[in-house]
Every structure is written in C-alpha cells, then in structure tokens.
Design an enzyme around this catalytic site. Structure first.
Site, PDB file in Angstrom:
ATOM      1  N   CYS A   1       0.816  -1.228   0.000  1.00 42.47           N
ATOM      2  CA  CYS A   1       0.000   0.000   0.000  1.00 42.47           C
ATOM      3  C   CYS A   1       0.845   1.271   0.000  1.00 42.47           C
ATOM      4  O   CYS A   1       0.322   2.359  -0.246  1.00 42.47           O
ATOM      5  CB  CYS A   1      -0.953  -0.008   1.180  1.00 42.47           C
ATOM      6  SG  CYS A   1      -2.101  -1.390   1.087  1.00 42.47           S
TER       7      CYS A   1
ATOM      8  N   HIS B   1      -3.498   7.097   2.188  1.00 42.01           N
ATOM      9  CA  HIS B   1      -3.836   5.775   1.676  1.00 42.01           C
ATOM     10  C   HIS B   1      -5.206   5.398   2.239  1.00 42.01           C
ATOM     11  O   HIS B   1      -5.500   5.649   3.406  1.00 42.01           O
ATOM     12  CB  HIS B   1      -2.780   4.762   2.114  1.00 42.01           C
ATOM     13  CG  HIS B   1      -3.173   3.348   1.851  1.00 42.01           C
ATOM     14  ND1 HIS B   1      -3.557   2.916   0.612  1.00 42.01           N
ATOM     15  CD2 HIS B   1      -3.265   2.266   2.680  1.00 42.01           C
ATOM     16  CE1 HIS B   1      -3.865   1.635   0.678  1.00 42.01           C
ATOM     17  NE2 HIS B   1      -3.709   1.222   1.924  1.00 42.01           N
TER      18      HIS B   1
ATOM     19  N   ASN C   1      -9.956  -0.443  -0.597  1.00 43.50           N
ATOM     20  CA  ASN C   1      -8.501  -0.330  -0.593  1.00 43.50           C
ATOM     21  C   ASN C   1      -7.955  -0.927  -1.896  1.00 43.50           C
ATOM     22  O   ASN C   1      -7.955  -2.141  -2.067  1.00 43.50           O
ATOM     23  CB  ASN C   1      -7.955  -1.075   0.630  1.00 43.50           C
ATOM     24  CG  ASN C   1      -6.448  -0.983   0.754  1.00 43.50           C
ATOM     25  OD1 ASN C   1      -5.763  -0.551  -0.183  1.00 43.50           O
ATOM     26  ND2 ASN C   1      -5.915  -1.401   1.879  1.00 43.50           N
TER      27      ASN C   1
END
Ligand SMILES: CC(C)(COP(=O)(O)OP(=O)(O)OC[C@H]1O[C@@H](n2cnc3c(N)ncnc32)[C@H](O)[C@@H]1OP(=O)(O)O)[C@@H](O)C(=O)NCCC(=O)NCCS
Length: 333
Positions: A117, A257, A287
C-alpha cells in the site's frame, strides 16, 4: 545561476473497472453486513476487474494513455515508467515492460516496485530522484492493483476491504520549486507475518498443497496491522511537517492511503487538519493498495491549485510506510 531541479507532477489520470461489488453483494457471500463494513472501515463498494485474460496492465494502459493525451505527449516520449503493484500480470517480466509494449512507449525503460500500500509513494520518490538527477525528463509513476486476483471471497477478514484500480502521474523537471519536496519512507520486515501472501514466491513455490491451503490469497491479521498503521502513518506525517517547519494550517490537502477511515482520521487529527482538507474516496473504491493515492489525486485534480502544499501518506504490508510533501505545480483549466 544553477536552480535546483525538482520533480513536478504535471498530469494525473486514473482508471477503474465498471463492475461494482457492494457491501450488500458481500452479505450474500460471507457472514458480514453493510453496517459492520461501513462503521469499521468506511467502505460501501469497490470496483472489480472482471473478464477472462484481464490483468493489472489492462487497467494501467487506459490510465497511462489518458495521461499522455491530457499532457499532449506521445508514449514514445516517456523515458521511464514505474509500476507500483503487488499484483503484477506475472512474476516476470514486469508489468511495466508489458505496459510499455502495449502503449508503444518504445523509448522507455522501467520496472515494478513492490511496497504494497506504500508502493505509490515509494515509486514517486524513486521517480522524482530520476528527474532531480537531471538524467530524465518524463517519468511516469503508476499505482495499480488487481486485488481481486489474490482475494479469497470466502474470507471476510480481507474480502470486504480490497478493490481494483489504477492511476498514474507524469513527473517532469521544474525550476520554480514545485513538485516533490521531501519524503520520509520506512520499512520494517518484521511485520511480514501480519500481512502477506504465503506462497507463490521462492520460499513456497506453487504446489498442489499451497493451492489446497489457499496460500495464494492475501492473508491479513487486521487488528495487528491496524495498530501499526494508525501509529506509523500518523507519526511519519507529523515528523514530515515538523522537519519542514509546517503546521496543519500550511497544508491544503492530505492524501491518505485509503485502508480504513479510522486510520485516516487518526492521521488527520495528529496533523491538526480539518476533515475538509482530507481526500476520502474509500467508500467508492475500498482499498486498491498502490492505486489509492493517485486515484485521489485524479479525482481531486480540478480542486488543486498551483502552490498548494500536499501531503501524501501511506502504510502497508511489509511493513512499509511513509509520507511525502509536494507543492502542486499547476491549475486545471
Ligand atoms: C480489518 C479491519 C477492518 C477489522 O476491523 P477491527 O475493528 O480490527 O475488527 P476485529 O478484527 O477486531 O474484529 C471485530 C469483530 O468483528 C468480526 N468481524 C471481522 N470481520 C468481519 C466482517 N467482515 N464482517 C462482520 N464481522 C467481522 C470479528 O470476528 C470480531 O468478532 P468478535 O468480536 O465476536 O470476535 C481492521 O482491523 C483494519 O482496517 N485493519 C487494518 C487494515 C489495513 O490498514 N491494512 C493496511 C495495509 S493494506
């Protein structure tokens, strides 16, 4: 006079698949419910790349072609193309190579960067260094993941969280002090146990056993990751402000994020930022791993102004985490 070269983002583009997987769809697949997912994560739906033979590169290609169109350049002008991803089309060759071939970026070299990520901010700092060196003039940095390829849709710990998407930025030299100005990037490999894919690498090559055990899916111990993520993302973002003598008032936008709304809130609070300054689209995409940050930049592009101080902040598997300060270089007409 020798003015320092900085790496400015001069265009942004993104691409998400049309197919949506909603919380209500997931209710029919695993023991979960819309209310739990929304209150624990902030997610309402995610996009899924469906169709035989489609891979991460198939999301990157339209994003990068649009990037070139918007900037008015030919793909052949790209010097280097970096794809941050944990879901490459194949282990090798790199997705970057495959994308360059598909778009006709015949003069580019490139590679994939694996930092989960945090992949986009790691790749952005890498790409910016190539521009700052004076050696390259057009570097494309992509964040892209087809997480649906490595998610077990019977595992409620992970399937409610992740989605698919891709977005890219073009980096070009700037002599006026705009662009990537500072980054703090960190890794801690001892965190590998909490978020990883057990098999498919050289440690546990694919076998009947690894497939039967579901070891080719993403594995996450959510609570552990959550604890590290809240602290890691907030600490590093606060440190970045401090060492550049910035306060929350100086920051126009935080681009976090998109892993969990609660992690985003904790980071914004620690930086002294009000909600209006935080880009949040987790409800729509979930996500998307390396794609979350550039997808936000893409969606908010029209609201960004020349000179805006922007902080990008991420935490991911590895563990990897970090924050980047940049000064936005253009207004969109
Ligand atoms: C995954 C995550 C959303 C889970 O939220 P949480 O608040 O930590 O939830 P927990 O794991 O403590 O589980 C709480 C309860 O909900 C249950 N639960 C877990 N997943 C569920 C789901 N999808 N639907 C319904 N219930 C669920 C658990 O079994 C547990 O039940 P119990 O209390 O009866 O034991 C959260 O931990 C998280 O966001 N982690 C970080 C993810 C991340 O940042 N990744 C970053 C890198 S990509």
């Amino acid at each position: 006079m020798n003015q320092k070269i900085t790496a400015a983002i001069t265009t942004v583009a993104g691409w998400v698949p049309e197919d949506k997987l909603t919380n209500f769809d997931l209710e029919k697949m695993v023991d979960t419910n819309d209310e739990w997912i929304r209150t624990r994560t902030g997610i309402e739906e995610r996009r899924i790349l469906k169709g035989e033979g489609l891979a991460t590169s198939d999301m990157v290609v339209p994003a990068v072609l649009d990037l070139c169109k918007k900037r008015g350049i030919d793909p052949a002008e790209i010097d280097c193309l970096i794809v941050a991803t944990v879901t490459p089309d194949m282990v090798f060759p790199s997705t970057s190579n495959i994308v360059c071939d598909k778009i006709g970026a015949v003069n580019a070299w490139g590679f994939d960067l694996s930092a989960a990520c945090s992949g986009f901010i790691f790749a952005l700092t890498t790409g910016a260094s190539f521009i700052e060196s004076g050696r390259y003039k057009k570097v494309v940095v992509v964040g892209a993941d087809k997480m649906s390829a490595i998610i077990d849709y019977t595992d409620r710990n992970t399937c409610v969280i992740f989605g698919d998407g891709a977005a890219a930025v073009l980096l070009e030299p700037n002599n006026e002090g705009f662009g990537v100005l500072d980054s703090i990037l960190r890794t801690d490999g001892s965190g590998k146990n909490y978020l990883h894919m057990k098999a498919g690498g050289s440690l546990r090559p694919a076998s009947m056993e690894t497939v039967a055990n579901g070891e080719h899916f993403a594995y996450q111990e959510g609570q552990q990751v959550f604890k590290f993520a809240v602290k890691g993302m907030a600490d590093v973002s606060a440190e970045l402000l401090e060492r550049n003598n910035l306060t929350g008032d100086d920051i126009a936008w935080l681009v976090p994020h998109q892993a969990n709304l609660r992690i985003i809130d904790a980071t914004a609070n620690r930086m002294g930022l009000s909600k209006e300054k935080v880009m949040i689209n987790i409800q729509k995409y979930g996500n998307t791993t390396a794609a979350t940050i550039p997808l936000c930049l893409w969606e908010w592009e029209k609201q960004l102004h020349k000179g805006d101080n922007i902080v990008l902040s991420a935490f991911g598997g590895g563990f990897t985490w970090g924050a980047t300060w940049l000064k936005w270089a253009y207004d969109t007409k």
